[in-house]
Scaffold this motif. Structure first.
Motif: not given
Length: 523
Positions: A325-326, A329-330, A332, A339-344
């Motif tokens: 997931r990181e 995000i990094q 994206w 950028k996405p967040t973990m909740s996405d």
């Protein structure tokens, strides 16, 4: 590169003439005192005077790679072990018959010569020949231009010629040998033992891939060429082999490409009483050490950690670690918005929206709303992040949906303790905390069977014997597979897997003039 019958016949006639001189057409052996690499290593630094007193007598064999006749004398270059040494042949020294033999030789012939070392007027280390022994005839001419062939499959199909005329090709495979030896040395230094497991298996297990099928006549049963040795190696962990590894050939019935060959080599190892973090650290050490061992030479006796990769450089001493997931995000893309967040990543709707945002701003990524959410996230990672992973990168925490054999995270069962290593924009290693709960393993297999029912013919099959093995108790363990071919590609700056496999799979030969080169995999 068509077959030239005229040249072939001319050389056959020369061979008959050589036999008429009393030479054996295809000799069984030749007693030599030195190899060409030995001579170059031991005497390249000697002066003409040092070679004369005392005189250095040698018997050496090799393939003729250059030949020049000048009246009653001539020069040639012999090649052996990828290195060349000049020889000087004079009629007065070898005699009438010996010089007649010399005049019948062609490029590519194998000969043995005896004589003494000296330096020519230009200072080149050479053998002053006193006797020539014919060893073997090259009936087909070596090509003058080979490396630049537009039909690269001809080089792969005739690898034996490729190795003779291209020293850099030979060097790749010498480095591959160093790589395999380095892997063994590191494994053994950490207390691992090497084993062999079946290549023919009743169930294609240990990976998600389409197998090759064969049939055993006596037992009247279908068998599969192994797609991975994993389940057998873990059976050995159950049996008490706490640290075990295999350098194995795997077979997957998949397409050809710059990263894929249906037959390939893996290093796979398992270590009891550790988890994916432990084998992650060891695998990083293993690969960094391999880079050093492969790059050792006289100028770098300890090797280096930086290797060329196209117009870039890979630093095997500088690693980064990101969760899947990181990484999304990094890397994206800016065009896809914030950028996405973990909740996405926590819900189907959130993941669906990420795919939609990515597809609106970027190349299209296939999306199936019926597939497990974790499988979609893994596909999103491949689309968003993989192309950016040139430097050694460990991606960890994979979705359970794409990790049927790895242990789930205790605090989040949707994710597993799994990692992959990337470099040069491709995956080179896959590892995880091993699943050792037999009931959990059964549920994973059953989930994979549902994927097969949905049409995924690469999904894992049920393996009742493996579940039985786990039921006898498997200690906590971590395991990993490392792609030897891909790692060799990266360490030798080879941009297709066919360049690091001596005899890659090719389409059937139809005739060299009309051969279909097929999928060249971006070559």
């Amino acid at each position: 590169m068509a077959f030239d019958e005229n040249v072939y016949e001319l050389r056959r006639q020369k061979l008959k003439q050589i036999e008429a001189l009393g030479q054996t057409a295809y000799r069984s052996k030749y007693d030599f005192t030195h190899t060409i690499p030995q001579i170059l290593a031991d005497y390249s630094g000697k002066t003409a005077e040092q070679l004369e007193n005392p005189r250095v007598n040698v018997r050496v064999a090799g393939r003729i790679m250059a030949i020049r006749l000048m009246g009653k004398a001539g020069f040639s270059h012999l090649q052996q072990g990828g290195q060349r040494l000049q020889i000087y042949v004079k009629k007065d020294a070898v005699g009438e018959t010996g010089f007649e033999l010399y005049k019948l030789l062609d490029l590519g012939d194998h000969i043995g010569v005896s004589g003494y070392l000296f330096r020519t007027r230009t200072g080149e280390l050479s053998v002053h020949v006193e006797e020539i022994t014919f060893l073997s005839k090259d009936l087909l001419p070596l090509p003058e231009k080979w490396h630049g062939l537009t039909d690269v499959e001809l080089r792969y199909r005739q690898r034996y010629v490729d190795l003779v005329v291209n020293p850099e090709v030979r060097e790749v495979f010498l480095k591959r040998s160093k790589l395999v030896q380095s892997l063994r040395n590191t494994m053994e230094s950490h207390g691992f033992i090497e084993v062999e497991t079946p290549m023919m298996q009743p169930i294609a297990g240990g990976a998600v891939a389409r197998p090759f099928v064969t049939h055993h006549n006596t037992l009247d049963m279908d068998l599969y060429l192994r797609i991975a040795p994993e389940l057998y190696l873990k059976r050995l962990v159950v049996g008490g082999f706490d640290r075990v590894y295999e350098i194995n050939r795997n077979f997957r019935n998949e397409g050809l490409g710059w990263r894929w060959n249906p037959e390939f080599t893996m290093l796979e190892f398992y270590q009891a009483y550790t988890d994916y973090q432990g084998v992650m650290d060891l695998t990083q050490e293993l690969i960094t050490q391999a880079a050093k061992d492969v790059t050792k030479d006289k100028d770098h006796p300890d090797g280096v950690t930086r290797t060329k990769w196209g117009d870039q450089e890979i630093d095997w001493a500088n690693w980064q670690r990101l969760t899947m997931r990181e990484a999304i995000i990094q890397y994206w893309p800016e065009a896809a918005g914030a950028k996405p967040t973990m909740s996405d990543f926590a819900s189907h709707d959130g993941v669906k929206q990420l795919v939609e945002r990515f597809n609106q701003a970027h190349a299209h990524m296939a999306y199936d709303p019926n597939e497990p959410m974790g499988k979609t996230i893994a596909s999103l990672f491949e689309a968003v992040a993989e192309e950016h992973l040139t430097q050694p990168t460990i991606i960890y925490e994979f979705p359970t949906a794409v990790s049927p054999l790895s242990k789930q995270k205790p605090d989040d069962p949707e994710w597993t303790e799994r990692f992959e290593i990337f470099a040069g924009q491709m995956e080179i290693s896959n590892g995880f905390s091993e699943l050792n709960d037999p009931e959990d393993q059964r549920r994973r297999f059953e989930s994979q069977l549902k994927e097969r029912e949905r049409g995924d013919d690469e999904a894992h099959q049920m393996d009742e014997d493996y579940i039985r093995a786990l039921s006898y108790g498997m200690p906590p363990a971590g395991g990993v597979g490392v792609g030897v071919d891909r790692l060799c590609m990266l360490l030798t700056d080879s941009h297709t897997i066919r360049d690091v496999i001596l005899f890659p799979l090719l389409r059937p030969e139809k005739g060299l003039e009309t051969e279909d080169a097929g999928d060249t995999g971006g070559q």
